[in-house]
Design a protein around this motif. Structure first.
Motif, PDB file in Angstrom:
ATOM      1  N   ALA A 177       2.936 -31.506 -14.793  1.00 10.96           N
ATOM      2  CA  ALA A 177       3.755 -30.299 -14.893  1.00 10.96           C
ATOM      3  C   ALA A 177       4.978 -30.524 -15.781  1.00 10.96           C
ATOM      4  CB  ALA A 177       4.198 -29.849 -13.504  1.00 10.96           C
ATOM      5  N   SER A 178       4.981 -31.639 -16.498  1.00 11.38           N
ATOM      6  CA  SER A 178       6.152 -31.920 -17.342  1.00 11.38           C
ATOM      7  C   SER A 178       5.947 -31.342 -18.722  1.00 11.38           C
ATOM      8  CB  SER A 178       6.335 -33.428 -17.542  1.00 11.38           C
ATOM      9  OG  SER A 178       6.379 -34.079 -16.325  1.00 11.38           O
ATOM     10  N   ASP A 179       6.919 -30.660 -19.204  1.00 10.15           N
ATOM     11  CA  ASP A 179       7.006 -30.448 -20.645  1.00 10.15           C
ATOM     12  C   ASP A 179       8.489 -30.337 -20.976  1.00 10.15           C
ATOM     13  OD1 ASP A 179       7.778 -27.853 -20.101  1.00 10.15           O
ATOM     14  OD2 ASP A 179       6.000 -26.907 -20.948  1.00 10.15           O
ATOM     15  N   VAL A 180       8.777 -30.274 -22.260  1.00  7.49           N
ATOM     16  CA  VAL A 180      10.183 -30.392 -22.658  1.00  7.49           C
ATOM     17  C   VAL A 180      11.016 -29.289 -21.998  1.00  7.49           C
ATOM     18  CG1 VAL A 180      11.758 -30.570 -24.610  1.00  7.49           C
ATOM     19  CG2 VAL A 180       9.406 -31.390 -24.833  1.00  7.49           C
ATOM     20  N   GLY A 181      10.499 -28.070 -22.016  1.00  2.00           N
ATOM     21  CA  GLY A 181      11.258 -26.956 -21.468  1.00  2.00           C
ATOM     22  C   GLY A 181      11.454 -27.067 -19.966  1.00  2.00           C
TER      23      GLY A 181
END
Ligand code: ADP
Ligand code: MG
Length: 707
Positions: free
Chosen positions: A377-381
């Motif tokens: 569930a990681s992304d930059v935003g």
């Protein structure tokens, strides 16, 4: 767009080459072969593929299609496509034919070198193939570019490594299918032939006016605002949530629904979200693979239709600091081909031994692989959202709800459960309102992984991210837990006793992952630490979870990812992080240098001129306000310039760091991002001081309250 009233049933799926279309168009034998492929995963022969391709083309041409495309999901987070027209070389008489072969349907070859591969493909061997995924139906997309036949495909390298979201998802669906079948067979189910993860994705987004969007270069280049003072009114009144949907938005939503229905996406609910200008759309759940594709279609459609309405759809997780961000809720359950949801506890969960085993296996999977779920569930935003007082905390835990928690407590205490709390009647006290049965599970909005009736809801995913990876992880880790349970139970002499012991053991071992309290509280952070649950606060700290021994073991055991594929994914994520932050820093420098500083200087000139001219005209006039303003603005202007210089220096160093993406990403997180935050502070102060008519871009208030 259609403005007349219409019957949804008439248009639903009209642009999809679905079962009805195939049945109508394909010769009986070809149709049957296709069905066998879909049901049993049998390979299609070339002959049948040719027939299907031909009929698909004829159907698409009737819908106006001139081109076809292999539609795929590379690791950029978006979809990609390469268009080819159906025409063949002109004949002698100068006319052309329209053709589309089985080979063209099954295999495509985009230039793979332009998509991230994390070192899986050397540039001299840039071959990558798209392969038809017949489990997700082809569709015709009609837009300004005309009509295009879109064929959902998987994207692999020449040597078969997955370069996309779909390939591993399909592999994980096979794994969970096999292991779920083993499990239900143990409990006497001999009739179900397939178990498929069902997924329903709730999508949050912001809508703002397009002219405001275009006036904000930060939104244009990075998807989020990099500066911006808070408006006098925020979301504290909670008057937006479920508020009446305004005409302009309602008209936009109507067109979104029509487009989606035609594409066979069952857009179902829509409402306003917590923040002003924020909304949500949820379709009815579908098979995981189709649901993942549909979520991409939903994101594309939201953007496209907004554009037509002079609006802009913002999918970024945190477009406005200080205002609620956007996410996706990934609802997940396991359903057999004959319609049994094995996550359904029934009325008396304590008697449903199969369900209790399934539940305990899921608890084990989530507990042992919390880091992988978090990573998925990681992304930059999402780094700007998770752990704030709005989104799930960055610690993974499971919420069971009152009824299941009670059964679970009985299991832990005595080893068996002998009763279930029954549903209560909700009495409204008003005669004309019908009383109804309350849900057995209440809601806990702060939980990242919550049981909601007959499904688990994973609430951490970012609004802009693909749900492919979270579902791949979920399917795989639960397959592992099922597989290990079956290994034990298949060998047991006394099944009843063995299953009872196993449930008790799993419950005891993984009790720590359950949390029913307030996930936003500071106490939970401390408590979770005591329990030894990982608290991974940002994307870069999450990436290493991909390549741990534990992760490599589970993914390779079920044939979902090889070690090389995992390392390449980790590398791509570092690269994406560094690149996105680099763009943000450059955009911020650009805006501050070319817009904010010049505007502020103009304003100080106005103030200075005012001091001089007023004093000249009326020597006794009090110009202390102008003078004070001038000195205040000038001092923030100076601070802005200093912070800008610091950011420019940090950024220049970042650009010079070449090869090692991990090092570079960490540098951007630890050095460049804090420099951006420092610069934002004086700029947001200036926005509150400078004459609004001179401020060079729309404010937060303009954007989120005035659409
Ligand atoms: P909310 O969480 O807002 O109350 P709903 O309960 O209506 O929303 O459902 C949210 C999403 O979950 C929808 O997309 C719905 O289709 C989906 N959903 C419902 N049941 C299941 C299930 N058994 N498996 C997967 N998804 C489901
Ligand atoms: Mg939900």
């Amino acid at each position: 767009m259609e403005k007349d009233y219409f019957n949804v049933a008439d248009i639903f799926g009209e642009n999809v080459f679905n079962d009805a279309a195939m049945q109508e168009r394909l010769p009986k034998k070809a149709y049957q072969k296709m069905k066998e492929t879909l049901r049993q995963g049998k390979e299609l022969d070339v002959e049948t593929a040719d027939i299907i391709a031909h009929e698909m083309k004829e159907w698409a041409i009737e819908k106006g299609a001139t081109h076809y495309t292999h539609w795929f999901q590379p690791l950029t987070g978006m979809t990609a496509e390469k268009h080819d027209s159906f025409i063949t070389a002109p004949r002698k008489d100068g006319k052309v034919l329209m053709s589309f072969s089985g080979k063209e349907l099954i295999k495509g070859e985009p230039d793979a070198s332009s998509f991230p591969s994390g070192g899986l493909r050397a540039t001299f061997e840039a071959r990558g193939y798209t392969n038809w995924d017949c489990t997700s139906p082809a569709f015709v997309r009609q837009d300004a570019a005309g009509a295009t036949l879109c064929i959902p495909t998987a994207f692999c390298s020449y040597t078969g490594e997955a370069l996309d979201q779909k390939t591993p998802l399909l592999r994980s669906m096979e794994a969970i299918n096999r292991q779920s079948l083993r499990l239900i067979r143990l409990f006497g189910n001999t009739t179900s032939k397939r178990v498929v993860p069902s997924v329903g994705v709730e999508q949050e987004y912001f809508i703002i006016d397009r002219k405001d969007f275009l006036a904000r270069k930060d939104l244009v280049y990075t998807g989020r605002t990099l500066i911006g003072a808070m408006p006098p009114k925020g979301q504290e009144m909670d008057d937006h949530y479920f508020g009446a949907i305004r005409e302009r938005i309602a008209s936009f939503m109507r067109d979104v629904n029509i487009e989606l229905w035609k594409l066979g996406v069952s857009a179902k609910t829509q409402h306003n979200e917590v923040a002003p200008a924020q909304h949500e759309l949820a379709p009815i759940y579908a098979e995981a693979n189709v649901a993942v594709d549909h979520n991409q279609l939903i994101m594309e459609t939201l953007k496209k239709v907004a554009y037509r309405h002079d609006l802009q759809c913002l999918l970024h997780e945190k477009p406005f600091a200080g205002v609620n961000g956007s996410g996706k809720h990934n609802n997940w359950s396991l359903v057999t081909d004959d319609g049994i949801n094995i996550l359904d506890p029934g009325k008396t969960p304590h008697e449903n031994i199969q369900f209790l085993l399934v539940l305990c296996c899921i608890l084990r999977a989530v507990d042992e692989h919390a880091d992988l779920l978090r990573e998925s569930a990681s992304d930059v935003g999402n780094d700007h959202r998770l752990g704030g007082d709005e989104a799930p905390p960055s610690i993974i835990s499971v919420y069971l709800g009152e009824q299941l928690q009670d059964v679970f407590d009985q299991l832990i205490r005595t080893g068996t459960a002998d009763h279930s709390i029954t549903r209560e009647i909700l009495e409204t006290g008003v005669k004309v309102l019908p009383d109804f049965l309350k849900d057995a599970t209440d809601r806990n909005r702060t939980s990242p992984f919550a049981f909601t009736g007959n499904k688990f809801e994973f609430r951490m995913v970012g609004s802009e991210d693909s749900v492919g990876e979270p579902n791949t992880v979920l399917n795989t880790i639960v397959a592992e837990a099922f597989s290990d349970a079956c290994d034990v139970l298949e060998k047991a002499d006394n099944f009843d006793l063995a299953v009872h012991d196993l449930i008790k053991k799993l419950a005891k071992e993984h009790e720590r992952i359950i949390f029913n309290g307030n996930g936003y509280s500071e106490e939970w952070v401390e408590e979770a630490e005591k329990r030894g649950l990982p608290n991974i606060t940002n994307m870069l700290d999450a990436i290493p979870a991909l390549t741990t021994e534990k992760s490599i073991a589970v993914f390779s055991k079920f044939g979902v990812f090889t070690e090389a594929e995992l390392s390449s994914r980790a590398e791509i994520e570092y690269e994406v992080y560094a690149k996105k932050r680099n763009i943000e820093a450059k955009t911020m420098i650009d805006i501050i240098r070319k817009q904010i500083i010049p505007a502020t200087i103009r304003y100080t000139t106005v103030l200075a001129t005012s001091v001089n001219q007023v004093s000249q005209a009326v020597p006794t006039a009090d110009v202390s306000t102008q003078t004070e303003m001038l000195s205040e603005v000038s001092s923030y202007l100076k601070e802005t310039k200093e912070c800008l210089t610091a950011l420019e220096e940090a950024e220049a160093k970042g650009i010079r760091m070449k090869d090692d993406f991990m090092k570079k990403a960490l540098y951007y997180r630890d050095v460049v991002l804090p420099a951006m935050d420092a610069l934002r502070k004086p700029v947001d102060k200036l926005e509150m001081l400078v004459d609004k008519s001179m401020w060079p871009m729309p404010s937060y208030g303009d954007m989120i309250f005035e659409v």
